[in-house]
Each structure stands twice: as C-alpha cells, then as structure tokens.
Design an enzyme around this catalytic site. Sequence first.
Site, short mmCIF file in Angstrom:
data_model
loop_
_atom_site.label_atom_id
_atom_site.label_comp_id
_atom_site.label_asym_id
_atom_site.label_seq_id
_atom_site.Cartn_x
_atom_site.Cartn_y
_atom_site.Cartn_z
CE1 TYR A 142 -3.62 2.60 0.88
CE2 TYR A 142 -2.17 3.28 2.67
CZ TYR A 142 -3.28 3.50 1.87
OH TYR A 142 -4.05 4.63 2.07
CG ASP A 237 5.90 3.72 0.51
OD1 ASP A 237 6.27 4.41 1.49
OD2 ASP A 237 4.71 3.51 0.24
CE LYS A 265 2.75 4.58 8.44
NZ LYS A 265 1.38 4.67 8.94
N1 HOZ Z 1 -2.62 3.38 6.70
C1 HOZ Z 1 -2.91 2.67 7.92
C2 HOZ Z 1 -3.10 1.24 7.65
N2 HOZ Z 1 -1.96 0.60 7.15
C3 HOZ Z 1 -4.13 3.21 8.62
C4 HOZ Z 1 -3.89 4.52 9.21
C5 HOZ Z 1 -4.95 4.96 10.20
O1 HOZ Z 1 -6.07 4.51 10.17
O2 HOZ Z 1 -4.62 5.82 11.00
#
Ligand code: HOZ
Length: 425
Positions: A142, A237, A265
Amino acid sequence: MTNSQNLFEKSRIHIPGGVNSPVRAFGSVGGTPIFFKRAKGAYVWDADDKSYIDYVGSWGPMILGHAHPEVIRVVKETAELGLSFGAPTELELEMADLLCSLLPSMDQVRLVSSGTEATMSAIRLARGYTGRSAIVKFEGCYHGHADSLLVKAGSGALTFGNPSSAGVPPETAQHTLVLDYNNKGQLEELFAKMGDQIAAVIIEPVAGNMNLVAPEKPFLDALRNLCTKHGAVLIFDEVMTGFRVGATCAQGLFGIKPDLTTLGKVIGGGMPVGAFGGRGDIMQQLAPLGPVYQAGTLSGNPVAMAAGLATLKLLQIPGFFEKLSDTAKALTVGLSDIAREKGIPFSAQSVGGMFGLYFRDAPPRSYAEVMQCDKAAFNHFFHFMVEEGVYLAPSAFEAGFVSIMHGKDEIDRTLESAKKFFSKA
Ligand code: HOZ
C-alpha cells in the site's frame, strides 16, 4: 453501552462510517472501534478509562512511546512561535540536512504533509524524469491513496491493473502493473518485455500493509539491477519502515540504494508529515528548478519539523535499534513458542521495531500466502487480547509496532494473556 460505543454512534452522524480512516472502523475484526483519549509511553487509555499495552503506536510513528517529554517540550516551544508561515524556515533546513546525512541515497529531499503526498509526488517526479508513463507496484503493498496506486492486478500478472477503488478512472489504473511480492522471475519477465516503458517501480522494502512480509534479498537485488539496466526509477516507500526497522531504514538493512525514497510517520514524531528525496539529478526536476509541479501550504510545517527532529535525534542514541529489535523479537518468539507448545498453527516474525503475527504455520512470502492466514482465528485473538488490555492492529492484515518504552513487563504481560488464549483454542 460503553463510552466508546456511544461516541461511535454519534460519530456516524457526521463522519462517514464514524471514522476518518477505514481500518479504524473495526470492519475487519468486527465489533465497534475503541475511542482513545490519552496515551503515555507504551500505553493508551480509552474513553472508558481502560488502559491497553499499545502495539499500534499510531500505525508506526510513536517509536519513542507516546507523549515523550522531549517531543512534547519542543512541540510546545515551537507552537509558541507560530504554527505555520507558508514560507521557508530554519527547521526545514535542519530536517533536510539530517535526512540527507542519515541516508546515503538521499542528495535532496522535499518535505510534504503525509505519506500519500510523498508517494504520489515521487511517482509524478519519476514520470517527469523518465518521460515514461508505466509504473510497477506489488500486490498487497500500500502506498497511500493516490489514484495510480489504488490498483490491483489485471487479468494476468503482466497486464495493466484495474482500479481497487471506485472513483479511480480505468485509464489511470491502466498505467500501473501489479506483480507478486518476492517473485523475481515475474519481475525479470516484465522488464524483458517492456523495460523501456517503465518509469518507476515502487515497493515497500518490508511490506507492512498486508501484515508484515519480509523481502528476499535476491528479489531486492534483481529489482535494483533491472531498474538500473532499463533506466527505471526505483522508489523505496519507507513511510512505514523509515527509521523504524533500523537507523538507516530498510535500505541500510538490506544494502540497496534506491533512486528515490518516501518517508513519513517516524520523521514527524506523531505530527502529520511526509517526505520524498533521493538522487540529485532526479530531485532537480521538481519545481521551481524543473518542470514537475508539486506544492503544499503546510509542507515542512514548523511544529511537525520540531517533533520529527527531536524524535530522529533521540533515535541516534547508541543501542536504540538493538533494544527495539530485541523487544519485538521477544514478543514474536514468545508468542510462537506458546502457540507451538499448544499445537496451534501460528507464526510470527519481526524486522527492527515492526512485527507480523500469522495464524498460519510459516510467515507468508506474498499477498497470496497472507490470504491463507486464518482470519477468524486472528479476530478471536484480537478481541480476547483487547479484553486483556492489549491493543493490536484491528485487522489480520496490518503489521504491529513496538516502541522503545515497551519493556520486559509489557512483553511478559502480553505473553501471559496470549497463553490464556492459546490454552483455550
Ligand atoms: N494506513 C494505515 C493502515 N496501514 C491506517 C492509518 C490509520 O487509520 O490511521
């Protein structure tokens, strides 16, 4: 009704699905989401004042534990000086210098506000630089929710993909090819067929959005060599893995130099942030120097920079990543041992401060293998652990995270709870 359930009911009125990011809705595990109101160190407290050992860590950023005093201090101090200027600041310079000094692959970097912005911009930059349109991603990875990345495999591995979300034009998806993670043969076949049309290959060097899938070194080596040979831009990524799996990210751990890297992050220490950077000749294609446009009002936001810089500096303490990795390993080895004793099909592994738990005999190597995990068993485990005061990601298909504040007490308590679950199973 608990306070969380009550808040969820109310949230559903003005927020679609009651949440601002789908996985938070507990759709995968069932039940209703837990609303949090505060956090400290390795712990979070919900709206009903129940505490949990937190293995989500805001999906990765909270590597120092929640509300680290130094991070909170610089956030307060910086906020007092003004929240946003929409003009350059010295903090951005400091962040750019630090990132480029920590990552040998990075000559220049642009700061943005989220991981999605970083990957979307890196893709545009790679296309602008190469003058090509096709991009390659891997099933189960992702990279945020930009149109060209919300794509699943087409009818065959070497055909262009289909949108994985409504609202993505098929014409956009048709520039994206989706291959199997860790499948070196498929990659070689694709490059042999159309290497001169590929602008970029984007990959999570440790996949963390289909649970955790570790890369195989020959696969990563092939990826690097094929991109170099055919003039395609290799994008790592590292939004999730950046300064999470090791002091020099996954690229340092596996000895691969990508052309571009995306970050997020950890480098924001819990504030909204993203970054993309890499080879100078590619980065200089960006506006205002070059023809590839990218911009953002809150890019390089001072409060986010301050939180990120404080976090990155604290990670430099000798032994930080050894301790973090040992903690994650103690958890995954402990859980695997208990499950084995009880004869439960279960496996677990970690890379630095990230881990994966699988209701399956061995860690998966690809999305197809991830899909073979027993999702119902994970869902039971998840709810059991919540009752016990242990908060795992509310989906069988997400990686978990430990912070430097997780210690022996937290791991022992978690293993005690897991033992009860596996004894009943
Ligand atoms: N992108 C996150 C899952 N891999 C979710 C981020 C969130 O819900 O804060």
